[in-house]
Design a protein around this motif. Structure first.
Motif, PDB file in Angstrom:
ATOM      1  N   LEU A 194       0.828  -1.204   0.000  1.00 47.42           N
ATOM      2  CA  LEU A 194       0.000   0.000   0.000  1.00 47.42           C
ATOM      3  C   LEU A 194       0.865   1.257   0.000  1.00 47.42           C
ATOM      4  O   LEU A 194       0.551   2.234  -0.696  1.00 47.42           O
ATOM      5  CB  LEU A 194      -0.941  -0.007   1.203  1.00 47.42           C
ATOM      6  N   THR A 195       1.963   1.238   0.728  1.00 48.74           N
ATOM      7  CA  THR A 195       2.869   2.387   0.753  1.00 48.74           C
ATOM      8  C   THR A 195       3.466   2.645  -0.623  1.00 48.74           C
ATOM      9  O   THR A 195       3.480   3.783  -1.109  1.00 48.74           O
ATOM     10  CB  THR A 195       3.990   2.159   1.788  1.00 48.74           C
ATOM     11  N   VAL A 196       3.944   1.594  -1.267  1.00 48.87           N
ATOM     12  CA  VAL A 196       4.515   1.752  -2.612  1.00 48.87           C
ATOM     13  C   VAL A 196       3.431   2.172  -3.607  1.00 48.87           C
ATOM     14  O   VAL A 196       3.670   2.994  -4.492  1.00 48.87           O
ATOM     15  CB  VAL A 196       5.221   0.456  -3.061  1.00 48.87           C
ATOM     16  N   MET A 197       2.223   1.660  -3.430  1.00 48.09           N
ATOM     17  CA  MET A 197       1.118   2.042  -4.310  1.00 48.09           C
ATOM     18  C   MET A 197       0.802   3.532  -4.170  1.00 48.09           C
ATOM     19  O   MET A 197       0.566   4.224  -5.163  1.00 48.09           O
ATOM     20  CB  MET A 197      -0.121   1.206  -3.999  1.00 48.09           C
ATOM     21  N   LEU A 198       0.780   4.035  -2.941  1.00 50.57           N
ATOM     22  CA  LEU A 198       0.516   5.463  -2.719  1.00 50.57           C
ATOM     23  C   LEU A 198       1.620   6.324  -3.314  1.00 50.57           C
ATOM     24  O   LEU A 198       1.343   7.367  -3.923  1.00 50.57           O
ATOM     25  CB  LEU A 198       0.342   5.747  -1.231  1.00 50.57           C
ATOM     26  N   VAL A 199       2.864   5.904  -3.154  1.00 51.66           N
ATOM     27  CA  VAL A 199       3.979   6.647  -3.752  1.00 51.66           C
ATOM     28  C   VAL A 199       3.851   6.646  -5.270  1.00 51.66           C
ATOM     29  O   VAL A 199       4.042   7.668  -5.934  1.00 51.66           O
ATOM     30  CB  VAL A 199       5.332   6.055  -3.300  1.00 51.66           C
ATOM     31  N   THR A 200       3.490   5.499  -5.832  1.00 53.46           N
ATOM     32  CA  THR A 200       3.331   5.394  -7.278  1.00 53.46           C
ATOM     33  C   THR A 200       2.176   6.253  -7.775  1.00 53.46           C
ATOM     34  O   THR A 200       2.279   6.919  -8.808  1.00 53.46           O
ATOM     35  CB  THR A 200       3.092   3.924  -7.680  1.00 53.46           C
ATOM     36  N   ALA A 201       1.082   6.265  -7.051  1.00 51.15           N
ATOM     37  CA  ALA A 201      -0.112   6.973  -7.508  1.00 51.15           C
ATOM     38  C   ALA A 201       0.001   8.487  -7.379  1.00 51.15           C
ATOM     39  O   ALA A 201      -0.593   9.218  -8.173  1.00 51.15           O
ATOM     40  CB  ALA A 201      -1.336   6.487  -6.734  1.00 51.15           C
ATOM     41  N   PHE A 202       0.755   8.962  -6.403  1.00 44.95           N
ATOM     42  CA  PHE A 202       0.767  10.401  -6.141  1.00 44.95           C
ATOM     43  C   PHE A 202       2.079  11.101  -6.462  1.00 44.95           C
ATOM     44  O   PHE A 202       2.233  12.282  -6.159  1.00 44.95           O
ATOM     45  CB  PHE A 202       0.393  10.663  -4.673  1.00 44.95           C
ATOM     46  N   THR A 203       3.023  10.401  -7.074  1.00 44.35           N
ATOM     47  CA  THR A 203       4.267  11.062  -7.480  1.00 44.35           C
ATOM     48  C   THR A 203       4.460  10.911  -8.968  1.00 44.35           C
ATOM     49  O   THR A 203       3.902  10.021  -9.608  1.00 44.35           O
ATOM     50  CB  THR A 203       5.488  10.464  -6.755  1.00 44.35           C
ATOM     51  N   HIS A 204       5.289  11.783  -9.513  1.00 38.10           N
ATOM     52  CA  HIS A 204       5.580  11.752 -10.941  1.00 38.10           C
ATOM     53  C   HIS A 204       6.809  10.882 -11.171  1.00 38.10           C
ATOM     54  O   HIS A 204       7.838  11.054 -10.522  1.00 38.10           O
ATOM     55  CB  HIS A 204       5.843  13.172 -11.445  1.00 38.10           C
ATOM     56  N   ASN A 205       6.705   9.942 -12.077  1.00 37.07           N
ATOM     57  CA  ASN A 205       7.822   9.054 -12.408  1.00 37.07           C
ATOM     58  C   ASN A 205       8.403   9.467 -13.747  1.00 37.07           C
ATOM     59  O   ASN A 205       7.691   9.499 -14.751  1.00 37.07           O
ATOM     60  CB  ASN A 205       7.356   7.604 -12.495  1.00 37.07           C
TER      61      ASN A 205
END
Length: 184
Positions: A84-95
């Motif tokens: 869930l932590t990695v998912m939140l980072v993925t969803a709310f940051t620009h890659n």
């Protein structure tokens, strides 16, 4: 928040299913309603309740199957929290790099399936330890845990689909956003 709007529908739906799985898993883990005995007592992984009084299992010796279920369930919570932590980072940051996005996808996929497997094994251990002897019957917390397993599995499948989309089609939404920014 604007970065979340630019994410694919797969990331958004996987975030929803992973969050629902985590919440239902927490409810299942914390409730004292895994099993009902014939005497009216109900048993969870952490509490043994008779009528209105509950006793913690931490202070008293408990069966091996309860300890096994506790360990597996906590391992499942830890892996799902990491996912869930990695998912939140993925969803709310620009890659910026597509390779970095792929690595995050693979991490979420693996952890989602591991969470599902740990929780399913914990449920199977509880089932196997109690039902051949007719000692107890299932209560509502076990089906809630099974629902969490389903949510974790759906999260993994949706992330696999998004990973395949990312591999074969690239980041088409980012290209679309760049083009629409150049038009205005």
């Amino acid at each position: 928040m604007s970065q979340f709007k630019n994410q694919s529908v797969y990331i958004k739906s996987a975030l929803c299913t992973l969050t629902l799985g985590f919440v239902t898993h927490l409810v299942s883990l914390a409730s004292p309603y895994w099993l009902l005995t014939g005497s009216g007592a109900h048993l969870g992984l952490w509490l043994n309740c008779v009528d209105t009084s509950c006793q913690s299992m931490a202070a008293s010796p408990v069966s091996e199957w309860i300890r096994s279920c506790q360990v597996l369930d906590v391992m499942s919570i830890v892996t799902s929290l990491a996912s869930l932590t990695v998912m939140l980072v993925t969803a709310f940051t620009h890659n910026y790099k597509q390779q970095q996005r792929k690595a995050r996808h693979i991490f979420i996929i693996v952890l989602s399936f591991i969470s599902a497997v740990f929780l399913q094994i914990a449920i199977a251990v509880a089932f196997r330890a109690n039902f051949p002897f007719g000692v107890a019957s299932l209560s509502w917390s076990v089906p809630v845990g099974i629902i969490a397993v389903v949510f974790y599995g759906i999260t993994g499948i949706v992330m696999i689909i998004d990973l395949l989309r990312l591999i074969f089609y690239g980041d088409t939404q980012r290209t679309h956003v760049k083009q629409s920014g150049n038009i205005g």
